[in-house]
Design an enzyme around this catalytic site. Structure first.
Site, PDB file in Angstrom:
ATOM      1  N   HIS B 125      -5.650  -0.397   6.239  1.00 60.73           N
ATOM      2  CA  HIS B 125      -4.430   0.166   5.645  1.00 60.73           C
ATOM      3  C   HIS B 125      -4.735   1.627   5.302  1.00 60.73           C
ATOM      4  CE1 HIS B 125      -1.475   0.780   2.364  1.00 60.73           C
ATOM      5  NE2 HIS B 125      -0.842  -0.295   2.792  1.00 60.73           N
ATOM      6  N   ASP B 202     -11.190  -4.227   0.302  1.00 62.19           N
ATOM      7  CA  ASP B 202      -9.777  -4.129  -0.058  1.00 62.19           C
ATOM      8  C   ASP B 202      -9.229  -5.552  -0.038  1.00 62.19           C
ATOM      9  OD1 ASP B 202      -7.026  -4.073   0.034  1.00 62.19           O
ATOM     10  OD2 ASP B 202      -6.904  -2.514   1.575  1.00 62.19           O
ATOM     11  N   GLN B 205      -4.652  -8.309   0.312  1.00 63.64           N
ATOM     12  CA  GLN B 205      -4.002  -9.422   1.019  1.00 63.64           C
ATOM     13  C   GLN B 205      -4.774 -10.727   0.875  1.00 63.64           C
ATOM     14  OE1 GLN B 205      -1.057  -9.128   2.294  1.00 63.64           O
ATOM     15  NE2 GLN B 205      -0.877  -6.898   2.251  1.00 63.64           N
ATOM     16  N   LYS B 228       0.904  -8.139  -5.610  1.00 66.39           N
ATOM     17  CA  LYS B 228       0.728  -9.010  -4.451  1.00 66.39           C
ATOM     18  C   LYS B 228       0.124 -10.349  -4.889  1.00 66.39           C
ATOM     19  CE  LYS B 228       0.314  -5.682  -0.621  1.00 66.39           C
ATOM     20  NZ  LYS B 228       0.908  -4.453  -1.070  1.00 66.39           N
ATOM     21  N   CYS B 366       1.863   0.735   7.083  1.00 64.09           N
ATOM     22  CA  CYS B 366       0.879   1.667   6.528  1.00 64.09           C
ATOM     23  C   CYS B 366      -0.465   1.541   7.244  1.00 64.09           C
ATOM     24  CB  CYS B 366       0.705   1.482   5.018  1.00 64.09           C
ATOM     25  SG  CYS B 366       2.188   1.883   4.099  1.00 64.09           S
TER      26      CYS B 366
END
Lengths: 150, 408
Positions: B125, B202, B205, B228, B366
């Protein structure tokens, strides 16, 4: 808000079979348009005879609204002079954003009136017009550059 | 823990899902962009705002103490959720993006030398690309990109080949927001650690979709967002190993992050406050803690199994539609399915699906460099959450068929 108001037959037709698709080479002016939010990209090339857009083409990729709008635009502005193109852009912009905007004198471009019910898509329809304006500005700059080098 | 995953009961906890969009029941399949809030989160935030709010770490009055207690209890809740060793390692930030920027600006600028290298993957991303480009521009370090295979999985051999004496950090996504790939983070981290290289993951998700244990993964930094994870927007978490955070300079100055200030100079507060300048998002932290309670009560393994079933159903049904191409077919995927439909641009697909009550994301997600690599301007993406149903996947598939009818 009805889908068939947005995806009218004229829009679907110009999306499937875009008119004036490609690039003029040589061209008096070129401009690239980009909508960074959605990734739509298009390029407008044009030739001028004095103040009149004698020919223009576009290419690139985008959604049906942006392709159809560009295709309809090339048909509408070819052979017109700058002031008439500028007036037409104002009318198209009003058509895309104002509920009570008239679609008189716009011909096939009136098919874009459904876009105003879908605010997220207004930029798709106006990208080609901004790119055309940028190409016309580039033509001026090229002229200025040519003049200054003499 | 309830052995039966009762998705209808879960849905009843989410007021926003009880509505119609364009005259159709809402099928919210844009959880990769943001998840919705259960009533428990709304109530926790409302209770905090109604009864407890004041500024934290400042006053001697009762509300200030209650607010501080609530905020610090949320930090402890986060620590337990990701199994960090200490609350000193839990820094509240604005989101995943800010968490990564914090590391890039604080650790990166103070540590990186010309010629040093940072390794990311081709899946990243923008939030895990641009901060490193900025740190590289400031220090003369170089960004290297580990390639992926056609199915969207990391090419592990080429990843290993990129690790060298100049590699200072591996910064990678845990789960790809475009292709859904779950990266083998334990192996990625182990390979880096053997070579003395730091790691940042990261987790935007990942954290709401499978159990995450930062000590089992053994990473040095882990970043994620509250919104999220069924919590409020405007809040995220940076996990950082205590010794590293201790050695890193602050990146923003202001209140709360200092111990002493004179007109000439200042000294820094202890962890994690050194990295929390200014009044934090207190109600957001309270809401995030409630969201973590909620998710753990559902059971993260159960949520993961539920979402895997939805992914399998969606993948099979979409594959049956003429002209559909699914981007990402790695063996291990999270509940994310990106696809294109021949002859229909993803934005048109997004509008038509919305008309059918189906909310998906259409665009470049993104991740422009990845889209360039795939040779696509955009994809449509359905991403699943704990409350999605098989009926919603059917609704998605019917809407895609309808889009085909409009255009083809």
């Amino acid at each position: 808000m009805e889908l068939n108001e947005l995806y009218r037959e004229v829009i679907l037709d110009h999306n499937r079979h875009p008119r004036n698709f490609g690039r003029l080479d040589p061209a008096d002016a070129l401009a690239n348009g980009h909508n960074p939010l959605c990734g739509d990209k298009l390029t407008v090339t044009l030739n001028l005879q004095g103040d009149v857009i004698s020919d223009l083409k576009f290419d690139g990729n985008g959604c049906a609204i942006s392709v159809a709008s560009a295709s309809l635009m090339t048909e509408a502005v070819k052979g017109r002079d700058r002031s008439s193109v500028s007036a037409m852009f104002d009318k198209v912009h009003a058509l895309l954003t104002q509920a009570d905007a008239p679609s008189t004198d716009l011909g096939k471009l009136a098919a874009l009136s459904g876009v105003r019910e879908f605010p997220a898509r207004v930029k798709c329809a106006s990208l080609c017009w901004h790119t055309l304006n940028a190409a016309l500005a580039n033509a001026d700059a090229a002229d200025a550059a040519a003049v200054s080098t003499e | 823990m309830n052995p039966v995953y009762d998705v209808q009961r879960i849905r009843a906890d989410f007021p926003i899902l009880q509505q119609q969009i364009n005259g159709r029941p809402l099928a919210y399949l844009d959880n990769g962009a943001s998840t919705q809030r259960p009533q428990a989160v709304l109530d926790a935030v409302n209770y905090y705002e109604t009864h407890l709010h004041s500024n934290v770490h400042r006053g001697v009055h009762t509300l200030s103490q209650l607010a501080t207690d609530a905020f610090e209890a949320a930090r402890e809740r986060v620590r337990r959720y990701i199994n960090a060793a200490s609350t000193h390692e839990i820094v509240f930030v604005r989101g995943t993006t800010e968490a990564i920027n914090l590391v890039a600006q604080s650790w990166g600028r103070s540590t990186l030398q010309p010629g040093d290298e940072i390794v990311i993957s081709a899946l990243e991303h923008h939030a895990n690309i641009v901060p490193w480009q900025m740190a590289c521009a400031a220090t003369g370090a170089q960004l290297r990109v580990a390639p992926i295979d056609d199915d969207g999985s990391l090419n592990f051999e080429q990843y290993l080949a990129l690790l060298g004496p100049r590699t200072k950090l591996v910064a990678m996504t845990h789960v790809s927001n475009v292709m859904g790939t779950v990266l083998p983070v334990q192996q990625i981290v182990a390979a880096a650690r053997e070579r003395g290289i730091l790691t940042l993951l990261d987790g935007a998700q990942a954290v709401a979709h499978e159990p995450v244990d930062v000590r089992a993964i053994d990473c040095d930094f882990y970043a994620f967002s509250s919104h999220k994870l069924y919590g409020p927007t405007g809040l995220g978490v940076l996990y950082g190993r205590e010794a590293l955070l201790q050695a890193m300079p602050p990146w923003q100055g202001g209140g709360d992050m200092i111990r002493t200030v004179s007109y000439q100079s200042s000294t820094w507060n202890d962890l994690p406050y050194k990295f929390e300048a200014g009044t934090p998002h207190i109600s957001g932290a309270v809401g995030l803690a409630a969201a973590m309670d909620y998710l753990e009560a559902l059971g993260l393994p159960q949520v993961a199994a539920h979402e895997a079933a939805l992914l399998a159903q969606a993948t099979a049904a979409l594959s049956d539609i003429d002209g559909i191409q699914i981007q990402g077919s790695a063996a291990h995927k999270g509940g994310i399915v990106s696809f294109t439909l021949a002859g229909v641009h993803p934005h048109d697909l997004g509008t038509i699906l919305d008309h059918e009550g189906v909310a998906i994301r259409a665009g470049h997600h993104c991740a422009m460099p990845l889209m360039d690599l795939l040779g696509l301007p955009a994809t449509a993406r359905a991403s699943f959450g704990c409350y999605n149903t098989a009926a919603e996947v059917d609704q998605l598939v019917r809407a895609v068929v309808r889009a085909r009818e409009v255009f083809c």
